[in-house]
Design a protein around this motif. Structure first.
Motif, PDB file in Angstrom:
ATOM      1  N   TYR A 143     -12.066   0.399  18.556  1.00 52.72           N
ATOM      2  CA  TYR A 143     -10.717   0.109  18.074  1.00 52.72           C
ATOM      3  C   TYR A 143     -10.670  -1.025  17.048  1.00 52.72           C
ATOM      4  CZ  TYR A 143      -9.623   2.939  22.116  1.00 52.72           C
ATOM      5  OH  TYR A 143      -9.574   3.970  23.014  1.00 52.72           O
ATOM      6  N   ILE A 144     -11.688  -1.871  17.067  1.00 54.66           N
ATOM      7  CA  ILE A 144     -11.679  -3.006  16.140  1.00 54.66           C
ATOM      8  C   ILE A 144     -12.349  -2.604  14.835  1.00 54.66           C
ATOM      9  CG2 ILE A 144     -12.614  -5.322  15.740  1.00 54.66           C
ATOM     10  CD1 ILE A 144     -12.075  -5.920  18.689  1.00 54.66           C
ATOM     11  N   VAL A 145     -11.613  -2.796  13.758  1.00 55.89           N
ATOM     12  CA  VAL A 145     -12.071  -2.415  12.427  1.00 55.89           C
ATOM     13  C   VAL A 145     -12.535  -3.676  11.702  1.00 55.89           C
ATOM     14  CG1 VAL A 145     -11.254  -1.493  10.211  1.00 55.89           C
ATOM     15  CG2 VAL A 145     -10.302  -0.607  12.350  1.00 55.89           C
ATOM     16  N   ASP A 146     -13.648  -3.609  10.971  1.00 52.58           N
ATOM     17  CA  ASP A 146     -13.994  -4.731  10.096  1.00 52.58           C
ATOM     18  C   ASP A 146     -13.143  -4.581   8.835  1.00 52.58           C
ATOM     19  OD1 ASP A 146     -14.954  -6.475   8.203  1.00 52.58           O
ATOM     20  OD2 ASP A 146     -17.052  -6.233   8.790  1.00 52.58           O
ATOM     21  N   SER A 147     -12.031  -5.302   8.819  1.00 51.41           N
ATOM     22  CA  SER A 147     -11.053  -5.045   7.759  1.00 51.41           C
ATOM     23  C   SER A 147     -11.449  -5.653   6.415  1.00 51.41           C
ATOM     24  CB  SER A 147      -9.663  -5.508   8.197  1.00 51.41           C
ATOM     25  OG  SER A 147      -9.716  -6.805   8.724  1.00 51.41           O
ATOM     26  N   PHE A 148     -12.495  -6.455   6.376  1.00 50.26           N
ATOM     27  CA  PHE A 148     -12.987  -6.879   5.056  1.00 50.26           C
ATOM     28  C   PHE A 148     -13.870  -5.776   4.496  1.00 50.26           C
ATOM     29  CE2 PHE A 148     -11.893 -11.038   6.887  1.00 50.26           C
ATOM     30  CZ  PHE A 148     -10.954 -11.387   5.927  1.00 50.26           C
ATOM     31  N   GLU A 149     -14.694  -5.230   5.373  1.00 48.40           N
ATOM     32  CA  GLU A 149     -15.529  -4.085   4.999  1.00 48.40           C
ATOM     33  C   GLU A 149     -14.653  -2.931   4.490  1.00 48.40           C
ATOM     34  OE1 GLU A 149     -19.161  -2.569   4.431  1.00 48.40           O
ATOM     35  OE2 GLU A 149     -18.846  -4.525   5.367  1.00 48.40           O
ATOM     36  N   SER A 150     -13.548  -2.682   5.176  1.00 51.99           N
ATOM     37  CA  SER A 150     -12.691  -1.535   4.841  1.00 51.99           C
ATOM     38  C   SER A 150     -11.649  -1.857   3.775  1.00 51.99           C
ATOM     39  CB  SER A 150     -11.973  -1.045   6.101  1.00 51.99           C
ATOM     40  OG  SER A 150     -10.960  -1.974   6.476  1.00 51.99           O
ATOM     41  N   GLU A 151     -11.764  -3.048   3.165  1.00 50.87           N
ATOM     42  CA  GLU A 151     -10.807  -3.497   2.149  1.00 50.87           C
ATOM     43  C   GLU A 151      -9.358  -3.432   2.652  1.00 50.87           C
ATOM     44  OE1 GLU A 151     -11.979  -1.165  -1.276  1.00 50.87           O
ATOM     45  OE2 GLU A 151     -13.418  -2.724  -1.830  1.00 50.87           O
ATOM     46  N   GLY A 152      -9.187  -3.875   3.875  1.00 45.04           N
ATOM     47  CA  GLY A 152      -7.833  -4.006   4.401  1.00 45.04           C
ATOM     48  C   GLY A 152      -7.255  -2.739   4.990  1.00 45.04           C
ATOM     49  N   HIS A 153      -8.076  -1.703   5.139  1.00 42.14           N
ATOM     50  CA  HIS A 153      -7.552  -0.457   5.710  1.00 42.14           C
ATOM     51  C   HIS A 153      -7.830  -0.387   7.208  1.00 42.14           C
ATOM     52  CE1 HIS A 153      -8.040   0.598   1.403  1.00 42.14           C
ATOM     53  NE2 HIS A 153      -6.828   1.089   1.620  1.00 42.14           N
ATOM     54  N   PHE A 154      -6.800  -0.007   7.934  1.00 37.92           N
ATOM     55  CA  PHE A 154      -6.932   0.276   9.361  1.00 37.92           C
ATOM     56  C   PHE A 154      -6.695   1.767   9.474  1.00 37.92           C
ATOM     57  CE2 PHE A 154      -5.359  -4.017   8.751  1.00 37.92           C
ATOM     58  CZ  PHE A 154      -6.243  -4.767   9.510  1.00 37.92           C
ATOM     59  N   GLY A 155      -7.782   2.535   9.513  1.00 38.25           N
ATOM     60  CA  GLY A 155      -7.603   3.973   9.373  1.00 38.25           C
ATOM     61  C   GLY A 155      -6.912   4.215   8.044  1.00 38.25           C
ATOM     62  N   PRO A 156      -5.870   5.044   8.037  1.00 36.34           N
ATOM     63  CA  PRO A 156      -5.183   5.292   6.764  1.00 36.34           C
ATOM     64  C   PRO A 156      -4.178   4.201   6.387  1.00 36.34           C
ATOM     65  CG  PRO A 156      -4.208   6.620   8.506  1.00 36.34           C
ATOM     66  CD  PRO A 156      -5.376   5.889   9.132  1.00 36.34           C
ATOM     67  N   TYR A 157      -3.982   3.226   7.250  1.00 40.67           N
ATOM     68  CA  TYR A 157      -2.910   2.242   7.042  1.00 40.67           C
ATOM     69  C   TYR A 157      -3.411   0.962   6.373  1.00 40.67           C
ATOM     70  CZ  TYR A 157      -0.728   5.504  10.211  1.00 40.67           C
ATOM     71  OH  TYR A 157      -0.256   6.652  10.781  1.00 40.67           O
ATOM     72  N   GLY A 158      -2.462   0.109   6.019  1.00 44.82           N
ATOM     73  CA  GLY A 158      -2.816  -1.167   5.402  1.00 44.82           C
ATOM     74  C   GLY A 158      -3.083  -0.997   3.919  1.00 44.82           C
ATOM     75  N   GLY A 159      -4.122  -1.644   3.451  1.00 46.90           N
ATOM     76  CA  GLY A 159      -4.461  -1.564   2.032  1.00 46.90           C
ATOM     77  C   GLY A 159      -3.842  -2.688   1.225  1.00 46.90           C
ATOM     78  N   ARG A 160      -3.956  -2.522  -0.092  1.00 46.53           N
ATOM     79  CA  ARG A 160      -3.453  -3.570  -0.993  1.00 46.53           C
ATOM     80  C   ARG A 160      -2.621  -2.911  -2.084  1.00 46.53           C
ATOM     81  NH1 ARG A 160      -8.049  -7.425  -2.740  1.00 46.53           N
ATOM     82  NH2 ARG A 160      -7.536  -8.563  -0.835  1.00 46.53           N
ATOM     83  N   TYR A 161      -1.452  -2.441  -1.683  1.00 49.70           N
ATOM     84  CA  TYR A 161      -0.561  -1.754  -2.622  1.00 49.70           C
ATOM     85  C   TYR A 161       0.354  -2.787  -3.282  1.00 49.70           C
ATOM     86  CZ  TYR A 161      -2.182   2.503  -0.338  1.00 49.70           C
ATOM     87  OH  TYR A 161      -2.962   3.518   0.153  1.00 49.70           O
ATOM     88  N   ALA A 162      -0.255  -3.645  -4.073  1.00 49.37           N
ATOM     89  CA  ALA A 162       0.488  -4.773  -4.620  1.00 49.37           C
ATOM     90  C   ALA A 162       0.545  -4.680  -6.140  1.00 49.37           C
ATOM     91  CB  ALA A 162      -0.187  -6.072  -4.205  1.00 49.37           C
ATOM     92  N   PRO A 163       1.595  -5.239  -6.745  1.00 48.88           N
ATOM     93  CA  PRO A 163       1.644  -5.301  -8.205  1.00 48.88           C
ATOM     94  C   PRO A 163       0.417  -6.030  -8.748  1.00 48.88           C
ATOM     95  CG  PRO A 163       3.750  -5.979  -7.262  1.00 48.88           C
ATOM     96  CD  PRO A 163       2.788  -5.830  -6.123  1.00 48.88           C
ATOM     97  N   GLU A 164      -0.039  -5.610  -9.900  1.00 49.69           N
ATOM     98  CA  GLU A 164      -1.267  -6.142 -10.486  1.00 49.69           C
ATOM     99  C   GLU A 164      -1.255  -7.676 -10.594  1.00 49.69           C
ATOM    100  OE1 GLU A 164      -3.958  -4.200 -11.083  1.00 49.69           O
ATOM    101  OE2 GLU A 164      -5.043  -6.010 -11.662  1.00 49.69           O
ATOM    102  N   MET A 165      -0.067  -8.237 -10.894  1.00 51.08           N
ATOM    103  CA  MET A 165      -0.041  -9.699 -11.067  1.00 51.08           C
ATOM    104  C   MET A 165      -0.367 -10.447  -9.781  1.00 51.08           C
ATOM    105  SD  MET A 165       2.804  -8.081 -12.148  1.00 51.08           S
ATOM    106  CE  MET A 165       4.512  -8.238 -12.563  1.00 51.08           C
ATOM    107  N   LEU A 166      -0.235  -9.780  -8.630  1.00 50.60           N
ATOM    108  CA  LEU A 166      -0.549 -10.446  -7.367  1.00 50.60           C
ATOM    109  C   LEU A 166      -2.010 -10.291  -6.954  1.00 50.60           C
ATOM    110  CD1 LEU A 166       2.362  -9.751  -4.866  1.00 50.60           C
ATOM    111  CD2 LEU A 166       1.730 -11.900  -5.976  1.00 50.60           C
ATOM    112  N   ILE A 167      -2.668  -9.296  -7.510  1.00 51.49           N
ATOM    113  CA  ILE A 167      -4.021  -8.982  -7.030  1.00 51.49           C
ATOM    114  C   ILE A 167      -4.988 -10.166  -7.140  1.00 51.49           C
ATOM    115  CG2 ILE A 167      -6.006  -7.424  -7.311  1.00 51.49           C
ATOM    116  CD1 ILE A 167      -3.934  -5.546  -6.588  1.00 51.49           C
ATOM    117  N   PRO A 168      -5.027 -10.871  -8.278  1.00 54.14           N
ATOM    118  CA  PRO A 168      -5.969 -11.999  -8.332  1.00 54.14           C
ATOM    119  C   PRO A 168      -5.711 -13.029  -7.235  1.00 54.14           C
ATOM    120  CG  PRO A 168      -5.182 -11.468 -10.529  1.00 54.14           C
ATOM    121  CD  PRO A 168      -4.333 -10.667  -9.570  1.00 54.14           C
ATOM    122  N   ALA A 169      -4.446 -13.284  -6.924  1.00 58.38           N
ATOM    123  CA  ALA A 169      -4.124 -14.262  -5.887  1.00 58.38           C
ATOM    124  C   ALA A 169      -4.561 -13.762  -4.511  1.00 58.38           C
ATOM    125  CB  ALA A 169      -2.629 -14.563  -5.894  1.00 58.38           C
TER     126      ALA A 169
END
Lengths: 417, 263
Positions: free
Chosen positions: A4-30
């Motif tokens: 049940y525990i996901v290495d969320s750095f390995e998965s780039e923030g994905h928990f199964g299909p959920y999570g992720g980094r759906y952010a505007p480009e200006m926020l990505i560097p931060a």
């Protein structure tokens, strides 16, 4: 291999299909910079030591695990323990994450903290650490929430924070989240956005969960000491989901332990006036992450309702969505009325005032415990104490004396002198 | 793959002309008037037009566009209305590429594949969706756009690192939308210099044409960025101007003379 525990750095923030980094480009560097800073801090023993020291000496951890003998007897089922998060500094679990992220912000050289807040508990925790560490501070809060949580607004301002009302949309937590992200976009250089729950774009859900998981780790040690074994059932309320995930996370791989997340059913699921994302919500991508959201057939997010401002939110943390789909956590719900009844019950039986949010978890125990054996153990996370809710509770309970008191205060010229 | 956007960009280059992209929120202040606004924009010389499908949580928009989104949603507009509207506009404005601008939850909820297919069928030529970066691999947004002959327009800003510029350069299709908030009104030469530096580093990594938006309000602004980008973007200004008019007629005329003044 963990189930049940996901290495969320390995998965780039994905928990199964959920999570992720759906952010505007200006926020990505931060977000990338924050992820890097956090991963380095995690490996830095002096960072970890300072965090733990502040939790102990500033906030008062470990918070007690209390055997609720009277409640146990009254419900006549399992042995009920209460994790008293409300006894920490600022009165809720929010301080754990606020301290952690304040240390992180200082490490990154930021001068200013901003945060969204619903009930005001996270805003209060943020304003508190801002005062403690010398950050400039601005809190975004829906106009509606400011009205129902005035005491927290008062203290945030006394602590030196600027509290900015959000006047658009539902004027609650969702819009405060939007506004805080917009403000961050405008002030990336100087400012750290101190996200208060396990929501938003990667790495926030991971960072907040990690800082909050001290709750579950302590429970493990405390229940072993008390009972010599792990509990059978853990119960917590779920708004964005930080107190619950902080409690559940260290137990996820212990398959025998049942976990129950309680959403706010407001005026009842069928009324449509609720905040129960797993009852009528569907998958969506909003505010930087994929999860379940209460939304209409076009994908527009819906107005939510709960008597507890901290649960009044259209989204739920992505890791919750994943654990829901896996069936690892059971999600149920309690109405405003049930939460109020639970609050009264805990007051009368144990002399404890839970926050309205946490009262939802108590309400679930009231339903569940009588069907359990007396050899079984339930732990409820009392994520906050309820002093702050005096205005709401008194109003809902139609307490005449309180109303008279307020009127008299105004009449006698309260504050005029 | 070439589409109407490519042809427009090629034509601008051939004519040695700086392009202008205008933005509207579909249904603001209502559907018939937003149709008129588009026709006035086209008449006044807009080269490309962004049609924003309103969303409850427009994360990257400032107060003007945010308010327009919420106002339109209160009128009960549906995504299906936006498609019908766009199709009608596309059939009337055959020379002007139209792009949908919205947030990812709208296409996600519609079904990404269906959204791309229906957008192309309605005559749109590109999508601007700020909250789906190209390296968020969980959703095949980028590939679906390309498969339906739509340009996925990506965004860069002065906060973008060289790494991000390189990545966007790799995925860039059609043109890249550069945003620069440098308070250009009453701009000092030093601010223009900062902008110049930003655009120069974007050029290093991005080989498609660039558009630049930063609150353009005069011909001087357009002049000062002519050398930096192929296209200027007029965003919330159109809505601000519309709102400043005393009547619909006056508002439309104001928009028209504003856009003409930029050419």
């Amino acid at each position: 291999m963990k189930k049940y525990i996901v290495d969320s750095f390995e998965s780039e923030g994905h928990f199964g299909p959920y999570g992720g980094r759906y952010a505007p480009e200006m926020l990505i560097p931060a977000l990338v910079a924050l992820e890097k800073a956090y991963r380095e801090a995690q490996q830095d023993s002096s960072f970890v030591a300072e965090f733990e020291k502040l939790l102990a000496t500033y906030s008062g951890r470990p918070t007690p695990l209390y055997f609720a003998e009277n409640l146990t007897r009254k419900l006549g089922g399992a042995r009920i323990y209460l994790k008293q998060e409300g006894l920490g500094q600022t009165g809720s679990h929010k301080i754990n994450n606020a301290i952690g992220q304040a240390l992180l912000a200082r490490r990154m050289g930021k001068k200013r903290l901003i945060a969204e807040t619903g009930a005001g508990q996270h805003g209060l925790a943020t304003a508190t650490v801002a005062a403690r560490f010398g950050f400039e501070c601005e809190i975004f809060m829906g106009e509606l929430d400011m009205k129902r949580q005035r005491p927290n607004v008062f203290w945030m301002e006394q602590l030196g924070a600027k509290v900015t009302p959000v006047l658009y949309g539902t004027r609650t937590l969702k819009d405060a989240v939007n506004e805080s992200i917009k403000n961050w976009i405008e002030n990336l250089e100087t400012t750290h956005l101190l996200v208060g729950s396990v929501v938003s774009a990667h790495p926030y859900p991971t960072i907040v969960r990690d800082f909050q998981s001290v709750i579950g780790r302590e429970i493990r040690d405390q229940i072993m000491e008390e009972e010599g074994r792990l509990p059978d059932c853990l119960i917590a309320c779920v708004g964005g989901g930080s107190n619950s995930l902080g409690m559940f996370y260290p137990f996820l791989e212990d398959e025998g332990i049942e976990m129950v997340g309680v959403e706010a059913a407001g005026l009842g699921i069928e009324s449509g006036k609720h905040s129960a994302r797993f009852q009528g919500g569907k998958k969506g991508i909003v505010e930087g992450y994929k999860s379940y959201f209460l939304q209409d057939d076009d994908g527009q997010t819906l107005t939510t309702h709960s008597v507890a401002a901290g649960l009044d939110y259209a989204g739920i943390g992505p890791e919750h969505a994943w654990l829901h789909d896996l069936g690892r956590i059971e999600y149920t719900h309690a109405t405003d009325q049930e939460a109020l009844e639970a609050l009264k019950l805990l007051l009368k039986t144990e002399g404890l005032i839970p926050a309205l949010e946490s009262a939802h978890a108590v309400a679930e125990a009231v339903k569940r415990s009588p069907g359990m054996g007396s050899d079984q153990i339930i732990v409820i996370n009392l994520s906050g104490r309820g002093d702050k809710d005096i205005f709401i509770v008194a109003e809902v309970l139609k307490d005449k004396a309180w109303l008279e008191f307020l009127k008299a205060k105004v009449k006698e010229g309260y504050g005029d002198q | 793959m070439t589409n109407k956007i490519d042809r427009k960009l090629a034509q601008l280059k051939q004519d040695n002309r700086h392009g202008l992209m205008a933005h509207i929120v579909i249904g603001y202040p209502n559907l018939p008037v937003s149709e008129k606004i588009i026709l006035f924009l086209a008449e006044a010389g807009a080269d490309l037009i962004e049609l924003q499908i309103p969303f409850t949580d427009p994360l990257a928009d400032g107060p003007t566009i945010l308010k327009a989104n919420l106002d339109v949603l209160r009128t009960g507009i549906k995504v299906a209305d936006c498609f019908r509207f766009a199709e009608k506009m596309a059939s009337r404005l055959t020379d002007i590429p139209l792009l949908f601008m919205t947030y990812i939850n709208i296409p996600y909820n519609y079904g990404l594949e269906n959204f791309c297919r229906d957008s192309a069928a309605a005559g749109l030529t590109g999508l601007i969706v700020p909250d789906i970066p190209p390296d968020e691999k969980d959703e095949p947004y980028h590939d679906l756009c390309l498969a339906h002959n739509l340009h996925p327009i990506y965004i860069l800003s002065p906060s973008s690192t060289q790494e991000r510029m390189k990545l966007i350069g790799h995925y860039a299709s059609g043109f890249v939308y550069c945003t620069a908030r440098v308070g250009i009104t009453g701009a000092r030469e030093s601010q223009i210099a900062g902008l110049r530096e930003f655009m120069a580093s974007v050029r290093k990594y991005v080989k498609v044409p660039l558009s630049l938006g930063f609150g353009i309000s005069s011909r001087e602004h357009v002049e000062s960025i002519r050398e930096l980008a192929e296209i200027s973007v007029v965003g919330s200004k159109v809505i601000d101007i519309y709102n400043s008019g005393q009547s619909e007629k006056e508002s439309l005329e104001k928009i028209s003379s504003f856009v003409r003044g930029l050419r």
